[in-house]
Motif scaffolding. Structure first.
Motif, mmCIF file in Angstrom:
data_model
loop_
_atom_site.group_PDB
_atom_site.id
_atom_site.type_symbol
_atom_site.label_atom_id
_atom_site.label_comp_id
_atom_site.label_asym_id
_atom_site.label_seq_id
_atom_site.Cartn_x
_atom_site.Cartn_y
_atom_site.Cartn_z
ATOM 1 N N MET A 232 0.844 -1.184 0.000
ATOM 2 C CA MET A 232 0.000 0.000 0.000
ATOM 3 C C MET A 232 0.885 1.243 0.000
ATOM 4 S SD MET A 232 -3.215 1.001 0.151
ATOM 5 C CE MET A 232 -4.077 -0.375 0.889
ATOM 6 N N LEU A 233 0.634 2.150 -0.934
ATOM 7 C CA LEU A 233 1.363 3.407 -0.963
ATOM 8 C C LEU A 233 0.803 4.355 0.083
ATOM 9 C CD1 LEU A 233 1.629 4.015 -4.809
ATOM 10 C CD2 LEU A 233 3.489 3.423 -3.262
ATOM 11 N N GLY A 234 1.681 5.155 0.664
ATOM 12 C CA GLY A 234 1.226 6.120 1.639
ATOM 13 C C GLY A 234 2.221 7.255 1.786
ATOM 14 N N VAL A 235 1.845 8.239 2.601
ATOM 15 C CA VAL A 235 2.682 9.410 2.847
ATOM 16 C C VAL A 235 2.828 9.602 4.352
ATOM 17 C CG1 VAL A 235 2.939 11.887 2.517
ATOM 18 C CG2 VAL A 235 1.893 10.506 0.720
ATOM 19 N N LYS A 236 4.079 9.721 4.816
ATOM 20 C CA LYS A 236 4.347 9.931 6.233
ATOM 21 C C LYS A 236 4.148 11.408 6.582
ATOM 22 C CE LYS A 236 8.438 8.058 5.846
ATOM 23 N NZ LYS A 236 9.798 7.564 6.124
ATOM 24 N N SER A 237 3.590 11.645 7.758
ATOM 25 C CA SER A 237 3.400 13.010 8.248
ATOM 26 C C SER A 237 3.565 13.006 9.764
ATOM 27 C CB SER A 237 2.001 13.524 7.872
ATOM 28 O OG SER A 237 1.007 12.790 8.574
ATOM 29 N N LYS A 238 3.373 14.162 10.392
ATOM 30 C CA LYS A 238 3.495 14.257 11.841
ATOM 31 C C LYS A 238 2.464 13.382 12.539
ATOM 32 C CE LYS A 238 5.300 18.995 11.824
ATOM 33 N NZ LYS A 238 5.058 20.399 12.238
ATOM 34 N N GLU A 239 1.324 13.169 11.886
ATOM 35 C CA GLU A 239 0.255 12.364 12.466
ATOM 36 C C GLU A 239 0.454 10.874 12.233
ATOM 37 O OE1 GLU A 239 -0.392 15.049 10.462
ATOM 38 O OE2 GLU A 239 -0.677 16.364 12.197
ATOM 39 N N GLY A 240 1.492 10.518 11.477
ATOM 40 C CA GLY A 240 1.734 9.117 11.157
ATOM 41 C C GLY A 240 1.581 8.873 9.664
ATOM 42 N N THR A 241 1.724 7.626 9.261
ATOM 43 C CA THR A 241 1.608 7.268 7.850
ATOM 44 C C THR A 241 0.147 7.071 7.482
ATOM 45 O OG1 THR A 241 3.762 6.186 7.865
ATOM 46 C CG2 THR A 241 2.257 5.586 6.094
ATOM 47 N N ARG A 242 -0.239 7.717 6.407
ATOM 48 C CA ARG A 242 -1.616 7.573 5.919
ATOM 49 C C ARG A 242 -1.557 6.971 4.530
ATOM 50 N NH1 ARG A 242 -4.784 13.039 6.420
ATOM 51 N NH2 ARG A 242 -6.573 11.651 6.335
ATOM 52 N N SER A 243 -2.225 5.844 4.353
ATOM 53 C CA SER A 243 -2.259 5.216 3.039
ATOM 54 C C SER A 243 -3.131 6.043 2.108
ATOM 55 C CB SER A 243 -2.807 3.792 3.136
ATOM 56 O OG SER A 243 -4.212 3.813 3.285
ATOM 57 N N ILE A 244 -3.006 5.775 0.830
ATOM 58 C CA ILE A 244 -3.823 6.504 -0.136
ATOM 59 C C ILE A 244 -5.301 6.268 0.115
ATOM 60 C CG2 ILE A 244 -3.624 4.634 -1.822
ATOM 61 C CD1 ILE A 244 -3.861 6.642 -4.015
ATOM 62 N N LEU A 245 -5.662 5.085 0.603
ATOM 63 C CA LEU A 245 -7.061 4.787 0.889
ATOM 64 C C LEU A 245 -7.548 5.492 2.141
ATOM 65 C CD1 LEU A 245 -7.196 0.992 0.002
ATOM 66 C CD2 LEU A 245 -7.749 2.956 -1.428
ATOM 67 N N GLU A 246 -6.626 6.041 2.921
ATOM 68 C CA GLU A 246 -6.975 6.840 4.094
ATOM 69 C C GLU A 246 -6.752 8.319 3.813
ATOM 70 O OE1 GLU A 246 -5.633 3.696 7.566
ATOM 71 O OE2 GLU A 246 -4.118 4.980 6.642
ATOM 72 N N SER A 247 -6.930 8.686 2.551
ATOM 73 C CA SER A 247 -6.767 10.075 2.100
ATOM 74 C C SER A 247 -5.333 10.552 2.209
ATOM 75 C CB SER A 247 -7.689 11.018 2.894
ATOM 76 O OG SER A 247 -9.027 10.636 2.721
ATOM 77 N N GLY A 248 -4.377 9.669 1.882
ATOM 78 C CA GLY A 248 -2.988 10.093 1.783
ATOM 79 C C GLY A 248 -2.825 11.119 0.681
ATOM 80 N N ASP A 249 -1.715 11.797 0.661
ATOM 81 C CA ASP A 249 -1.479 12.889 -0.288
ATOM 82 C C ASP A 249 -1.216 12.331 -1.688
ATOM 83 O OD1 ASP A 249 -0.728 15.082 -1.721
ATOM 84 O OD2 ASP A 249 0.618 15.878 -0.204
ATOM 85 N N VAL A 250 -2.271 12.242 -2.489
ATOM 86 C CA VAL A 250 -2.157 11.695 -3.839
ATOM 87 C C VAL A 250 -1.211 12.544 -4.676
ATOM 88 C CG1 VAL A 250 -3.421 11.114 -5.946
ATOM 89 C CG2 VAL A 250 -4.455 10.703 -3.709
ATOM 90 N N ASN A 251 -1.261 13.857 -4.499
ATOM 91 C CA ASN A 251 -0.413 14.743 -5.301
ATOM 92 C C ASN A 251 1.072 14.437 -5.081
ATOM 93 O OD1 ASN A 251 -2.642 16.192 -6.310
ATOM 94 N ND2 ASN A 251 -2.721 17.405 -4.452
ATOM 95 N N THR A 252 1.456 14.214 -3.817
ATOM 96 C CA THR A 252 2.856 13.894 -3.534
ATOM 97 C C THR A 252 3.237 12.563 -4.164
ATOM 98 O OG1 THR A 252 2.840 15.145 -1.467
ATOM 99 C CG2 THR A 252 4.517 13.442 -1.694
#
Length: 511
Positions: A232-252
């Motif tokens: 699963m692709l995702g983006v790490k942030s201060k709040e933790g890793t959010r997968s694309i299915l959890e509204s991760g940053d698609v643009n990034t």
């Protein structure tokens, strides 16, 4: 007013002497517009575009004048375009003014009312909206072709600009994918189509890929294993890793070259998951963004359903979404999608003859083993409407329609085709037993046609064979034994049990 369809502008440069101040450059052209000849002057600032430029057309009877100031002090490059049939236009290019090297490119056209001339800045708009999947036939570069076909990246679109005229109406345009960072850039041979006033692609010649993985911009992009999918692709942030299915940053993700077309697992894609999660009353940001990035839409899930089919199943009525999802489908595929909904969502009331018309209609046929239960068993589960089985056989079992079940089995329905997903998953036989209420006619019909009576049922936690699962119902275990199914097995990790003996299992109380 002259209503003759507009012709492209014809400008022929002459050697007439330049008039005006030393800071002006005056160019004379002959112009063909609406089949009439106009003498045309183009005046620009020789010192760098101060005051913009002016285009004047006159034929003694009628005149047009256009003054353009938007380019400011930027230098202009004006070239003559010439078509094979004598068509002419000029292409006007000027730097965008930014540090990215982009060029503003425009040609001359009549306005909508055909009573004035204006700049047409959309000469690259169609190319820039076309995905690499659609451009692939014009790709003459193995690395780019492999990137499109093997890496599932073809949904991307590139920005085309910076046209350099080679001859007549043919030249070279630059293209680039991504900003901060750039994913790739290259050049393409294009030609100007005078009928539609647009550049069209002849061949993608060169391409270079940037090392974006090493850039800080992409440090937060991650790929993690997922319980339901391979990765699963995702983006790490201060709040933790959010997968694309959890509204991760698609643009990034897209900017860093990650493919949203890549399968999560066999037959499972982000697009299908976004559609399955679609909320008719919600914002649905994920699906909107996937479609914005020209994600591939003519893919099929593990059961052979197109994304358009799943959208109809989910009750999506937004025409923009539906048009995009069916844009690459054949007419027969669209008919199949609509009939799949009729058969599997609203099919309990269909007669055998009506079902026959749907599954035996040549290229428009819906397979008798069509399966949409992965989408109906969880999020749109509705026990009162009996929608969840998601197969034509499953629906008939729920309706307890023995005649229909017999006909379906005799015409190829798979008695072992699973229905549902995860905790809702069930075989036709198990479901028939669960709904039998003492009448096992339907279950026996399934067994006669090859249903597997030795299947193992997930019990959360643990698992059990059908005999063990229905151990408190001797009529069921007797029927299974009649057809040669004597597998007894029960495993319960919480109780630390793993039993394979009928006698031991029968001693246990039913959960």
């Amino acid at each position: 007013m002259n209503t003759t369809p507009p012709q492209t502008v014809e400008m022929k440069e002459t050697s007439k002497p330049v008039q005006g101040s030393k800071d002006e450059k005056l160019k004379h052209y002959e112009v063909t517009l609406n089949r009439e000849i106009y003498e045309t002057n183009v005046v620009s600032d020789a010192s760098g575009g101060q005051g913009g430029f002016k285009v004047s057309l006159t034929n003694g009877k009628r005149s047009f004048e256009l003054k353009v100031e938007e380019f400011g002090k930027l230098p202009l490059d004006i070239k003559q375009l010439s078509g094979a049939k004598g068509e002419k236009n000029i292409i006007i290019a000027a730097p965008s003014g930014g540090s990215d090297g982009n060029m503003n490119v425009a040609v001359i056209k009549l306005n909508k009312n055909k009573d004035a001339i204006e700049l047409d800045r959309d000469v690259f708009s169609k190319l820039s909206k076309t995905s690499f999947y659609d451009l692939d036939s014009k790709v003459n570069n193995k690395e780019l072709h492999d990137w499109i076909t093997d890496k599932y990246m073809g949904f991307h679109t590139a920005h085309f600009d910076n046209f350099v005229l080679d001859k007549d109406n043919v030249g070279t345009a630059s293209f680039r994918l991504g900003y901060h960072p750039t994913i790739l850039q290259g050049s393409a041979k294009v030609h100007f189509n005078f009928d539609v006033l647009e550049f069209q692609l002849d061949e993608i010649r060169e391409v270079s890929f940037e090392d974006i993985k090493a850039s800080r911009w992409c440090e937060n992009v991650t790929e993690e294993k997922d319980y339901n999918f391979r990765q699963m692709l995702g983006v790490k942030s201060k709040e933790g890793t959010r997968s694309i299915l959890e509204s991760g940053d698609v643009n990034t993700l897209v900017s860093c070259g990650e493919s949203l077309d890549r399968p999560l697992a066999d037959g499972q894609y982000y697009l299908f998951e976004a559609i399955a999660r679609f909320d008719v009353n919600g914002k649905n940001q994920l699906l909107d963004r996937l479609l914005t990035y020209q994600i591939k839409t003519d893919i099929k899930d593990e059961n052979g359903n197109y994304a358009y089919t799943v959208a109809l199943i989910r009750g999506i009525t937004d025409q923009k979404i539906l048009d995009r999802l069916r844009s690459k489908l054949s007419k027969s595929s669209m008919i199949q999608a609509q009939r799949t909904v009729k058969l599997l969502i609203n099919g309990n009331g269909l007669s055998v003859d009506q079902i026959k018309d749907i599954i035996q209609d040549g290229e428009n046929s819906v397979p008798i083993n069509a399966n949409i239960s992965v989408y109906t068993s969880g999020q749109v589960f509705n026990s009162s409407a009996n929608t969840w089985p998601g197969t034509v056989l499953g629906n008939a079992i729920v309706a307890k329609d023995a005649e229909k079940i017999k006909w379906l089995l005799e015409h190829g329905a798979d008695p072992n085709l699973p229905m549902g997903n995860y905790e809702f998953k069930s075989s036709p036989l198990r479901h028939a037993f669960s709904l039998a209420d003492g009448d096992y006619t339907i279950a026996e019909e399934l067994l006669k046609h090859g249903a597997n009576g030795d299947e193992v049922v997930f019990t959360m936690p643990g698992e059990a064979s059908l005999n063990a699962y229905f151990r408190d119902e001797p009529a069921i275990t007797k029927l299974l034994e009649k057809y040669g199914f004597n597998h007894w097995y029960l495993q319960d990790p919480e109780e630390k049990l793993e039993l394979t003996s009928k006698a031991e299992i029968l001693k246990l109380k039913r959960y």
